[in-house]
Design a protein around this motif. Structure first.
Motif, PDB file in Angstrom:
ATOM      1  N   GLY A   9     -11.239   8.183  -3.126  1.00 48.45           N
ATOM      2  CA  GLY A   9     -11.131   7.653  -1.770  1.00 48.45           C
ATOM      3  C   GLY A   9      -9.759   7.899  -1.175  1.00 48.45           C
ATOM      4  O   GLY A   9      -9.623   8.191   0.019  1.00 48.45           O
ATOM      5  N   LYS A  10      -8.718   7.808  -2.014  1.00 45.58           N
ATOM      6  CA  LYS A  10      -7.368   8.094  -1.540  1.00 45.58           C
ATOM      7  C   LYS A  10      -7.229   9.565  -1.125  1.00 45.58           C
ATOM      8  O   LYS A  10      -6.583   9.872  -0.133  1.00 45.58           O
ATOM      9  N   ARG A  11      -7.821  10.455  -1.932  1.00 42.54           N
ATOM     10  CA  ARG A  11      -7.775  11.879  -1.583  1.00 42.54           C
ATOM     11  C   ARG A  11      -8.488  12.154  -0.270  1.00 42.54           C
ATOM     12  O   ARG A  11      -7.997  12.892   0.586  1.00 42.54           O
ATOM     13  N   ILE A  12      -9.637  11.540  -0.106  1.00 40.29           N
ATOM     14  CA  ILE A  12     -10.388  11.736   1.142  1.00 40.29           C
ATOM     15  C   ILE A  12      -9.595  11.179   2.318  1.00 40.29           C
ATOM     16  O   ILE A  12      -9.517  11.803   3.382  1.00 40.29           O
ATOM     17  N   ASN A  13      -8.997  10.023   2.137  1.00 38.81           N
ATOM     18  CA  ASN A  13      -8.176   9.422   3.189  1.00 38.81           C
ATOM     19  C   ASN A  13      -7.016  10.355   3.551  1.00 38.81           C
ATOM     20  O   ASN A  13      -6.705  10.556   4.727  1.00 38.81           O
ATOM     21  N   THR A  14      -6.367  10.942   2.555  1.00 38.51           N
ATOM     22  CA  THR A  14      -5.265  11.874   2.794  1.00 38.51           C
ATOM     23  C   THR A  14      -5.743  13.087   3.584  1.00 38.51           C
ATOM     24  O   THR A  14      -5.073  13.532   4.526  1.00 38.51           O
TER      25      THR A  14
END
Length: 75
Positions: A9-14
């Motif tokens: 989710g953090k990667r997608i947010n980035t």
């Protein structure tokens, strides 16, 4: 600030945050470098960078004017 995100989710947010910035920056650089669009000043007007020919002509003109002033002062 909300719920905790998983690493995925953090990667997608980035990616969601960074992708538009990369696209816009790339587009602006493409327009400047490839299409020759001029830079802009803070008030939004386009400015034309001084080219080599214009700079050389300006320098020659300035040198000529200085030479003429020195000649007038000597007389």
């Amino acid at each position: 600030m909300g719920t905790k995100l998983s690493p995925a989710g953090k990667r997608i947010n980035t990616v969601i945050i960074a992708a538009p910035l990369v696209v816009v920056t790339s587009w602006i650089l493409y327009k400047r470098l490839v299409l020759g669009e001029e830079k802009r000043v803070p008030d939004g007007r386009a400015i034309r960078p001084l080219g080599v020919r214009e700079r050389d002509e300006r320098d020659e003109r300035d040198e000529r004017e200085q030479r003429e002033q020195r000649e007038q002062q000597q007389q």
